[in-house]
Design a protein around this motif. Sequence first.
Motif, PDB file in Angstrom:
ATOM      1  N   PRO A  17       0.850  -1.195   0.000  1.00  7.07           N
ATOM      2  CA  PRO A  17       0.000   0.000   0.000  1.00  7.07           C
ATOM      3  C   PRO A  17       0.888   1.248   0.000  1.00  7.07           C
ATOM      4  O   PRO A  17       2.040   1.190   0.429  1.00  7.07           O
ATOM      5  CB  PRO A  17      -0.794  -0.107   1.304  1.00  7.07           C
ATOM      6  CG  PRO A  17      -0.481  -1.410   1.910  1.00  7.07           C
ATOM      7  CD  PRO A  17       0.675  -2.011   1.192  1.00  7.07           C
ATOM      8  N   PRO A  18       0.371   2.371  -0.473  1.00  8.57           N
ATOM      9  CA  PRO A  18       1.205   3.578  -0.601  1.00  8.57           C
ATOM     10  C   PRO A  18       1.962   3.979   0.667  1.00  8.57           C
ATOM     11  O   PRO A  18       3.140   4.319   0.586  1.00  8.57           O
ATOM     12  CB  PRO A  18       0.204   4.660  -1.014  1.00  8.57           C
ATOM     13  CG  PRO A  18      -0.870   3.904  -1.718  1.00  8.57           C
ATOM     14  CD  PRO A  18      -0.978   2.587  -0.994  1.00  8.57           C
ATOM     15  N   ASN A  19       1.323   3.930   1.813  1.00  2.83           N
ATOM     16  CA  ASN A  19       2.018   4.349   3.032  1.00  2.83           C
ATOM     17  C   ASN A  19       3.192   3.415   3.349  1.00  2.83           C
ATOM     18  O   ASN A  19       4.266   3.867   3.743  1.00  2.83           O
ATOM     19  CB  ASN A  19       1.068   4.477   4.216  1.00  2.83           C
ATOM     20  CG  ASN A  19       0.247   3.234   4.473  1.00  2.83           C
ATOM     21  OD1 ASN A  19       0.211   2.298   3.680  1.00  2.83           O
ATOM     22  ND2 ASN A  19      -0.445   3.223   5.594  1.00  2.83           N
ATOM     23  N   ALA A  20       3.008   2.123   3.151  1.00  6.40           N
ATOM     24  CA  ALA A  20       4.091   1.160   3.384  1.00  6.40           C
ATOM     25  C   ALA A  20       5.166   1.294   2.309  1.00  6.40           C
ATOM     26  O   ALA A  20       6.358   1.154   2.587  1.00  6.40           O
ATOM     27  CB  ALA A  20       3.529  -0.256   3.410  1.00  6.40           C
ATOM     28  N   ARG A  21       4.756   1.578   1.079  1.00  6.25           N
ATOM     29  CA  ARG A  21       5.717   1.777  -0.011  1.00  6.25           C
ATOM     30  C   ARG A  21       6.624   2.974   0.287  1.00  6.25           C
ATOM     31  O   ARG A  21       7.818   2.940   0.011  1.00  6.25           O
ATOM     32  CB  ARG A  21       4.991   1.987  -1.333  1.00  6.25           C
ATOM     33  CG  ARG A  21       5.918   1.964  -2.533  1.00  6.25           C
ATOM     34  CD  ARG A  21       5.187   2.098  -3.854  1.00  6.25           C
ATOM     35  NE  ARG A  21       3.973   1.306  -3.885  1.00  6.25           N
ATOM     36  CZ  ARG A  21       2.797   1.761  -4.327  1.00  6.25           C
ATOM     37  NH1 ARG A  21       2.675   2.992  -4.786  1.00  6.25           N
ATOM     38  NH2 ARG A  21       1.733   0.985  -4.319  1.00  6.25           N
ATOM     39  N   HIS A  22       6.066   4.008   0.878  1.00  6.95           N
ATOM     40  CA  HIS A  22       6.875   5.180   1.236  1.00  6.95           C
ATOM     41  C   HIS A  22       7.936   4.811   2.278  1.00  6.95           C
ATOM     42  O   HIS A  22       9.069   5.302   2.207  1.00  6.95           O
ATOM     43  CB  HIS A  22       5.999   6.318   1.747  1.00  6.95           C
ATOM     44  CG  HIS A  22       5.133   6.925   0.694  1.00  6.95           C
ATOM     45  ND1 HIS A  22       5.612   7.402  -0.505  1.00  6.95           N
ATOM     46  CD2 HIS A  22       3.794   7.113   0.656  1.00  6.95           C
ATOM     47  CE1 HIS A  22       4.615   7.871  -1.231  1.00  6.95           C
ATOM     48  NE2 HIS A  22       3.495   7.704  -0.541  1.00  6.95           N
ATOM     49  N   THR A  44      11.875  -6.598  14.645  1.00  7.78           N
ATOM     50  CA  THR A  44      11.198  -5.589  15.456  1.00  7.78           C
ATOM     51  C   THR A  44      10.858  -4.369  14.602  1.00  7.78           C
ATOM     52  O   THR A  44      11.752  -3.740  14.039  1.00  7.78           O
ATOM     53  CB  THR A  44      12.095  -5.144  16.632  1.00  7.78           C
ATOM     54  OG1 THR A  44      12.468  -6.298  17.379  1.00  7.78           O
ATOM     55  CG2 THR A  44      11.372  -4.156  17.523  1.00  7.78           C
ATOM     56  N   PRO A  45       9.591  -4.055  14.476  1.00  7.20           N
ATOM     57  CA  PRO A  45       9.197  -2.912  13.648  1.00  7.20           C
ATOM     58  C   PRO A  45       9.731  -1.590  14.190  1.00  7.20           C
ATOM     59  O   PRO A  45       9.854  -1.413  15.401  1.00  7.20           O
ATOM     60  CB  PRO A  45       7.665  -2.929  13.714  1.00  7.20           C
ATOM     61  CG  PRO A  45       7.299  -4.295  14.157  1.00  7.20           C
ATOM     62  CD  PRO A  45       8.431  -4.771  15.017  1.00  7.20           C
ATOM     63  N   LEU A  59       2.399  -4.660   8.349  1.00  4.87           N
ATOM     64  CA  LEU A  59       3.063  -4.536   7.045  1.00  4.87           C
ATOM     65  C   LEU A  59       4.588  -4.486   7.146  1.00  4.87           C
ATOM     66  O   LEU A  59       5.280  -4.486   6.125  1.00  4.87           O
ATOM     67  CB  LEU A  59       2.573  -3.287   6.312  1.00  4.87           C
ATOM     68  CG  LEU A  59       1.120  -3.298   5.857  1.00  4.87           C
ATOM     69  CD1 LEU A  59       0.732  -1.950   5.264  1.00  4.87           C
ATOM     70  CD2 LEU A  59       0.902  -4.406   4.837  1.00  4.87           C
ATOM     71  N   TRP A  60       5.117  -4.454   8.352  1.00 10.44           N
ATOM     72  CA  TRP A  60       6.553  -4.259   8.542  1.00 10.44           C
ATOM     73  C   TRP A  60       7.392  -5.312   7.816  1.00 10.44           C
ATOM     74  O   TRP A  60       8.352  -4.976   7.116  1.00 10.44           O
ATOM     75  CB  TRP A  60       6.902  -4.215  10.025  1.00 10.44           C
ATOM     76  CG  TRP A  60       8.348  -3.919  10.261  1.00 10.44           C
ATOM     77  CD1 TRP A  60       9.281  -4.761  10.784  1.00 10.44           C
ATOM     78  CD2 TRP A  60       9.039  -2.692   9.981  1.00 10.44           C
ATOM     79  NE1 TRP A  60      10.507  -4.135  10.847  1.00 10.44           N
ATOM     80  CE2 TRP A  60      10.369  -2.859  10.355  1.00 10.44           C
ATOM     81  CE3 TRP A  60       8.646  -1.476   9.440  1.00 10.44           C
ATOM     82  CZ2 TRP A  60      11.327  -1.860  10.215  1.00 10.44           C
ATOM     83  CZ3 TRP A  60       9.595  -0.476   9.293  1.00 10.44           C
ATOM     84  CH2 TRP A  60      10.914  -0.675   9.683  1.00 10.44           C
ATOM     85  N   ASP A  61       7.056  -6.583   7.966  1.00 16.22           N
ATOM     86  CA  ASP A  61       7.842  -7.639   7.303  1.00 16.22           C
ATOM     87  C   ASP A  61       7.804  -7.492   5.789  1.00 16.22           C
ATOM     88  O   ASP A  61       8.829  -7.649   5.117  1.00 16.22           O
ATOM     89  CB  ASP A  61       7.340  -9.030   7.698  1.00 16.22           C
ATOM     90  CG  ASP A  61       7.720  -9.408   9.116  1.00 16.22           C
ATOM     91  OD1 ASP A  61       8.659  -8.801   9.680  1.00 16.22           O
ATOM     92  OD2 ASP A  61       7.077 -10.320   9.670  1.00 16.22           O
ATOM     93  N   ASP A  62       6.646  -7.178   5.241  1.00 16.10           N
ATOM     94  CA  ASP A  62       6.537  -6.977   3.795  1.00 16.10           C
ATOM     95  C   ASP A  62       7.357  -5.783   3.333  1.00 16.10           C
ATOM     96  O   ASP A  62       7.980  -5.820   2.272  1.00 16.10           O
ATOM     97  CB  ASP A  62       5.072  -6.789   3.388  1.00 16.10           C
ATOM     98  CG  ASP A  62       4.239  -8.034   3.592  1.00 16.10           C
ATOM     99  OD1 ASP A  62       4.806  -9.150   3.588  1.00 16.10           O
ATOM    100  OD2 ASP A  62       3.009  -7.894   3.755  1.00 16.10           O
ATOM    101  N   VAL A  63       7.367  -4.727   4.130  1.00 12.75           N
ATOM    102  CA  VAL A  63       8.169  -3.538   3.816  1.00 12.75           C
ATOM    103  C   VAL A  63       9.648  -3.913   3.763  1.00 12.75           C
ATOM    104  O   VAL A  63      10.365  -3.563   2.816  1.00 12.75           O
ATOM    105  CB  VAL A  63       7.928  -2.413   4.853  1.00 12.75           C
ATOM    106  CG1 VAL A  63       9.001  -1.338   4.758  1.00 12.75           C
ATOM    107  CG2 VAL A  63       6.549  -1.819   4.684  1.00 12.75           C
ATOM    108  N   LEU A  64      10.108  -4.636   4.780  1.00 15.39           N
ATOM    109  CA  LEU A  64      11.526  -5.002   4.822  1.00 15.39           C
ATOM    110  C   LEU A  64      11.910  -5.915   3.665  1.00 15.39           C
ATOM    111  O   LEU A  64      12.960  -5.740   3.044  1.00 15.39           O
ATOM    112  CB  LEU A  64      11.860  -5.674   6.153  1.00 15.39           C
ATOM    113  CG  LEU A  64      11.929  -4.773   7.370  1.00 15.39           C
ATOM    114  CD1 LEU A  64      12.292  -5.583   8.608  1.00 15.39           C
ATOM    115  CD2 LEU A  64      12.907  -3.638   7.176  1.00 15.39           C
TER     116      LEU A  64
END
Length: 119
Positions: A17-22, A44-45, A59-64
């Motif tokens: 999602p846009p916020n996580a993509r940022h 750890t987020p 969404l932290w794991d997906d972001v990383l």
Amino acid sequence: MHLIENKYETAALLKLPPNARHIAEHLLSITPLSELLIMVQDGTPDQNLLKEYNAPKSLWDDVLKATLLAKTTYFLPNEKFTKEEFLYLIKSACLSVDLPLNIYSIKEVIEMSQQEYPF
């Protein structure tokens, strides 16, 4: 040279999602590969980043993982790289797509990820 040059580099980023993509783009631009790997292992987020970009902890794991894939694929092959450095990048990229080399061969990783992460 553009930061992102290939479709597979952005594939995981574009799924966010846009916020996580940022957050991922922020991490991609300022976080060294070694620190990203530590962050993935730690799990750890970063509450400050999540709050700043209004993103849920889920969404932290997906972001990383998306950031890690983009970061590892950004390195262009270089004759000065040692075998160990190439293996480090390959293992990092495989980790980011949940296909670790201690379980799958490189051939299997390519076959299993080719549709989701096109060349």
